[in-house]
Scaffold this active site. Sequence first.
Site, PDB file in Angstrom:
ATOM      1  N   LYS A   1     -33.235  35.023  31.182  1.00 14.72           N
ATOM      2  CA  LYS A   1     -34.232  35.481  30.004  1.00 14.72           C
ATOM      3  C   LYS A   1     -33.183  36.484  29.291  1.00 14.72           C
ATOM      4  O   LYS A   1     -32.268  36.207  28.837  1.00 14.72           O
ATOM      5  CB  LYS A   1     -35.410  35.860  30.301  1.00 14.72           C
ATOM      6  CG  LYS A   1     -36.586  34.781  31.071  1.00 14.72           C
ATOM      7  CD  LYS A   1     -37.829  35.379  31.414  1.00 14.72           C
ATOM      8  CE  LYS A   1     -38.844  34.055  31.617  1.00 14.72           C
ATOM      9  NZ  LYS A   1     -38.817  33.797  33.324  1.00 14.72           N
TER      10      LYS A   1
ATOM     11  N   ASP B   1     -42.390  42.341  39.044  1.00 15.81           N
ATOM     12  CA  ASP B   1     -41.609  41.042  38.713  1.00 15.81           C
ATOM     13  C   ASP B   1     -41.212  41.458  37.094  1.00 15.81           C
ATOM     14  O   ASP B   1     -41.862  41.636  36.047  1.00 15.81           O
ATOM     15  CB  ASP B   1     -42.723  40.089  38.598  1.00 15.81           C
ATOM     16  CG  ASP B   1     -42.180  38.829  37.805  1.00 15.81           C
ATOM     17  OD1 ASP B   1     -41.139  38.766  37.306  1.00 15.81           O
ATOM     18  OD2 ASP B   1     -42.989  37.952  38.264  1.00 15.81           O
TER      19      ASP B   1
ATOM     20  N   ARG C   1     -30.292  29.761  34.398  1.00 13.70           N
ATOM     21  CA  ARG C   1     -31.826  29.510  35.120  1.00 13.70           C
ATOM     22  C   ARG C   1     -31.459  29.802  36.474  1.00 13.70           C
ATOM     23  O   ARG C   1     -30.693  29.223  37.245  1.00 13.70           O
ATOM     24  CB  ARG C   1     -32.170  28.122  34.849  1.00 13.70           C
ATOM     25  CG  ARG C   1     -32.115  27.637  33.429  1.00 13.70           C
ATOM     26  CD  ARG C   1     -33.233  26.482  33.332  1.00 13.70           C
ATOM     27  NE  ARG C   1     -34.355  27.074  33.065  1.00 13.70           N
ATOM     28  CZ  ARG C   1     -35.027  27.537  32.188  1.00 13.70           C
ATOM     29  NH1 ARG C   1     -34.025  27.603  30.950  1.00 13.70           N
ATOM     30  NH2 ARG C   1     -36.024  27.964  32.121  1.00 13.70           N
TER      31      ARG C   1
ATOM     32  N   GLU D   1     -25.942  26.325  53.207  1.00 11.11           N
ATOM     33  CA  GLU D   1     -27.320  27.037  54.100  1.00 11.11           C
ATOM     34  C   GLU D   1     -26.929  28.222  54.824  1.00 11.11           C
ATOM     35  O   GLU D   1     -26.031  28.345  55.564  1.00 11.11           O
ATOM     36  CB  GLU D   1     -28.146  26.353  54.990  1.00 11.11           C
ATOM     37  CG  GLU D   1     -28.961  25.212  54.271  1.00 11.11           C
ATOM     38  CD  GLU D   1     -28.593  24.086  54.135  1.00 11.11           C
ATOM     39  OE1 GLU D   1     -27.523  23.558  54.088  1.00 11.11           O
ATOM     40  OE2 GLU D   1     -29.470  22.972  54.475  1.00 11.11           O
TER      41      GLU D   1
ATOM     42  N   THR E   1     -35.826  36.666  36.980  1.00 10.73           N
ATOM     43  CA  THR E   1     -35.237  35.319  36.509  1.00 10.73           C
ATOM     44  C   THR E   1     -33.802  35.894  36.084  1.00 10.73           C
ATOM     45  O   THR E   1     -33.905  37.027  35.425  1.00 10.73           O
ATOM     46  CB  THR E   1     -35.981  34.607  35.673  1.00 10.73           C
ATOM     47  OG1 THR E   1     -36.608  34.992  34.609  1.00 10.73           O
ATOM     48  CG2 THR E   1     -36.905  33.827  36.490  1.00 10.73           C
TER      49      THR E   1
ATOM     50  N   TYR F   1     -22.540  22.373  50.156  1.00 15.72           N
ATOM     51  CA  TYR F   1     -23.662  22.834  50.949  1.00 15.72           C
ATOM     52  C   TYR F   1     -23.395  24.297  51.548  1.00 15.72           C
ATOM     53  O   TYR F   1     -22.419  24.465  52.240  1.00 15.72           O
ATOM     54  CB  TYR F   1     -23.899  22.117  52.077  1.00 15.72           C
ATOM     55  CG  TYR F   1     -25.595  21.161  51.879  1.00 15.72           C
ATOM     56  CD1 TYR F   1     -26.563  21.690  51.489  1.00 15.72           C
ATOM     57  CD2 TYR F   1     -25.218  19.872  51.320  1.00 15.72           C
ATOM     58  CE1 TYR F   1     -27.627  21.243  50.958  1.00 15.72           C
ATOM     59  CE2 TYR F   1     -26.548  19.080  51.195  1.00 15.72           C
ATOM     60  CZ  TYR F   1     -27.486  19.873  50.839  1.00 15.72           C
ATOM     61  OH  TYR F   1     -28.854  19.167  50.575  1.00 15.72           O
TER      62      TYR F   1
HETATM   63  N1  DSN Z   1     -42.180  30.334  31.681  1.00 12.98           N
HETATM   64  C1  DSN Z   1     -41.803  31.630  31.429  1.00 12.98           C
HETATM   65  C2  DSN Z   1     -42.169  32.337  30.113  1.00 12.98           C
HETATM   66  O1  DSN Z   1     -42.094  31.643  29.227  1.00 12.98           O
HETATM   67  O2  DSN Z   1     -42.573  33.200  30.323  1.00 12.98           O
HETATM   68  C3  DSN Z   1     -42.159  32.389  32.783  1.00 12.98           C
HETATM   69  O3  DSN Z   1     -41.882  31.972  33.958  1.00 12.98           O
END
Ligand code: DSN
Length: 418
Positions: A228, A199, A234, A55, A225, A53
């Site tokens: 990707k 974003d 993730r 925080e 994120t 933990y």
């Molecule tokens: N779910 C993602 C995508 O496939 O683009 C976006 O969050």
Amino acid sequence: MPWPSETQRDTEVFGLIDKERERQCTGLQLIASENFTSPDVMEATGSVLTNKYAEGYPGKRYYGGNAVVDDIEAIAIDRVKKLFGADHANVQPHSGASANMAVYLGLIKPGDTVLGLSLDHGGHLTHGSPVNASGILYNFQSFRVGATDERLDFDQIRELAIKHKPKMIVAGTTSYPRRLEPQPFRAIADEVGALMMFDIAHIAGLVAGGAHPNPVPYADVVTFTTHKTLRGPRGGCILTTAAHAAAIDKAVFPGSQGGPLEHAVAAKAVAFHEAMQPSFKDYAQQIVKNASALAEAMSRQGFRLVSGGTDTHMMVVDLQPFDAELTGKESQLILDEAGITLNKNNIPNDPRSPFVTSGVRIGTPSVTTQGMKEPEMALIAEYIATTLRNRANPAAVAEVRAKVAALCAKFPVYTKRA
Ligand code: DSN
């Protein structure tokens, strides 16, 4: 005490994980938002850090025993700031959606007006969809892509910004295949006195690898994120100017999250290290080259590409010219049978619902990680077209499945057990 697994291993779940590894490695993974992470990223994700933990932030934690965790999180922050040239970074968001909600919480008030790209024209759920907290709590107004070129229309965005006077403009997309130039968004935001949030969830790896313009010098805040094109675990991340650093940190913790996932933070640090290597630039360039080659090959097979093609890692394919009866839903299902994984996707102004759709979205990050190049992209387009043309013929689909497995066997992603 012995672990329960020493006497009674959970063969049910581990058996399914083995099955999923088999699925990922023997089929073509073409979901634009997915990738294969490195064994090092997975090792960090599965480490003892999951036990802790923490925080708070490095040097300011609510629990003891965080000296090592502090070092790890500080390294992650330092690396991602260098990678993107940012003043400040928060590496704790559990996901892209958490990152975006923290930005809204930190920088605007419920009821404030925000401008973003409509979900059905390539925006994200968290850019103001009425079923998402962003659209429920804030007054989102949406722009759409142009009717003929299916690209962002900055005249329309400017008109809407002047009309609605948003507190924030959200640039960024989730199924838009073209480059996103940051300067026009900045100019409009400055003209109407709005904050600019970018974003880059989909394109973070392309930005890091120099294959897409970096919006960090233009935006007040950038979210993404890490799993990707960036090829990490993730999770989410927020970059800000120094002016918004305190507000963003407060909005992540204690504003919207509790204990950070320090195993994921460590894995993000590992992924940032990997993205700083010269080879990552080659990877990012090859993702784009592969997407371009695949888009051309798909056109030759009779499909229409939304906006006419791609500049990034993804394309949105209009199935109607190929076969007017064929839906995205049916395509996704039958392609799964052939070992080709992608997702149904609305095309702009789609006559069909989001559950059915007239299109599919295809991305090249995963197959590029495997080492596939332009010649394989032509084969992939051929396998997709053959499957869809012969969708009523199980033997023909099985034949493609065998060819897909043979192709994937030539490009093994994990050489040892992962
Ligand atoms: N779910 C993602 C995508 O496939 O683009 C976006 O969050």
